[in-house]
Design a protein around this motif. Structure first.
Motif, short mmCIF file in Angstrom:
data_model
loop_
_atom_site.label_atom_id
_atom_site.label_comp_id
_atom_site.label_asym_id
_atom_site.label_seq_id
_atom_site.Cartn_x
_atom_site.Cartn_y
_atom_site.Cartn_z
N THR A 44 0.82 -1.21 0.00
CA THR A 44 0.00 0.00 0.00
C THR A 44 0.86 1.26 0.00
N TYR A 45 1.82 1.33 0.91
CA TYR A 45 2.57 2.57 1.08
C TYR A 45 3.76 2.73 0.14
N SER A 73 3.09 2.37 -3.13
CA SER A 73 2.41 2.77 -4.36
C SER A 73 2.16 4.27 -4.36
N LEU A 74 1.86 4.79 -5.51
CA LEU A 74 1.61 6.23 -5.63
C LEU A 74 0.40 6.64 -4.80
N SER A 75 -0.65 5.81 -4.79
CA SER A 75 -1.83 6.16 -4.00
C SER A 75 -1.54 6.13 -2.50
N GLY A 76 -0.68 5.21 -2.05
CA GLY A 76 -0.31 5.15 -0.64
C GLY A 76 0.51 6.36 -0.23
N PHE A 123 0.45 9.24 -1.75
CA PHE A 123 -0.49 10.35 -1.81
C PHE A 123 -1.31 10.42 -0.52
N GLY A 124 -1.74 9.27 -0.01
CA GLY A 124 -2.52 9.23 1.23
C GLY A 124 -1.75 9.81 2.41
N PHE A 134 -1.42 13.58 1.72
CA PHE A 134 -2.73 14.21 1.90
C PHE A 134 -3.09 14.27 3.39
N PHE A 178 -6.76 8.96 6.74
CA PHE A 178 -5.57 8.55 5.99
C PHE A 178 -4.48 7.95 6.88
N THR A 197 -6.67 3.63 7.46
CA THR A 197 -6.06 2.77 6.44
C THR A 197 -5.22 1.65 7.07
#
Length: 169
Positions: free
Chosen positions: A23-24, A26-29, A31-32, A35, A65, A69
């Protein structure tokens, strides 16, 4: 180089380690996390400016976030280990010149070295990806004294660009 054999009994802890890494990294992780940091700053700014409602909303997103998560991943890891039949018994791995053979009771599956897309390590596991979401997870506690031999086997049989293992015990 020979063959390296070991058994892995998948645990919630090892699965959580994989989920957190996956998860962390990756780009979305990422980003989270960013953010979450931004919403924390906006929340502090709103509170200091006297806007309690906006501050609470921003802190809720920070909570989502940064806390929700990982807790959700922990629940998912527990569920995955409990509900996946193959994780109920130890998996036997044999690493050799052709690839990594996984066996359990009467079933065997060979993963040739060329099939692996990436090898990486966390502080608790070595992870070898077969696809973007399917991986072989080797908890370091299951490898014991063979840890360095496993790293050498991986780095010998996979292209350097696919081996993202930066640290050794």
């Amino acid at each position: 180089m020979g063959t390296i054999s070991f058994d892995v009994k998948m645990t919630e802890k090892a699965m959580l380690d994989f989920f957190l890494y996956h998860t962390y990294s990756s780009l979305s992780g990422i980003f989270g996390v960013v953010f979450g940091f931004a919403t924390l700053l906006f929340g502090i700014r709103a509170f200091s400016g006297g806007d309690q409602r906006a501050g609470m909303i921003f802190l809720f997103f920070t909570f989502f976030f940064w806390i929700f998560t990982p807790v959700n991943l922990k629940i998912k890891a527990k569920r995955q280990v409990e509900k996946t039949p193959m994780f109920q018994k130890p998996l036997h791995y044999e690493m050799g010149e052709k690839g990594i053979e996984v066996s359990q009771e009467d079933e065997k599956m060979m993963n040739p070295w060329g099939e692996f897309t990436k090898a990486t390590a966390t502080s608790k596991s070595i992870i070898i990806y077969v696809t973007r979401v399917r991986a072989l997870i080797f908890p370091k506690e299951c490898l014991g004294e063979q840890y360095e031999a496993v790293l050498k086997m991986i780095s010998t049989h996979m292209p350097p660009a696919k081996v993202k293992i930066r640290h050794v015990r």
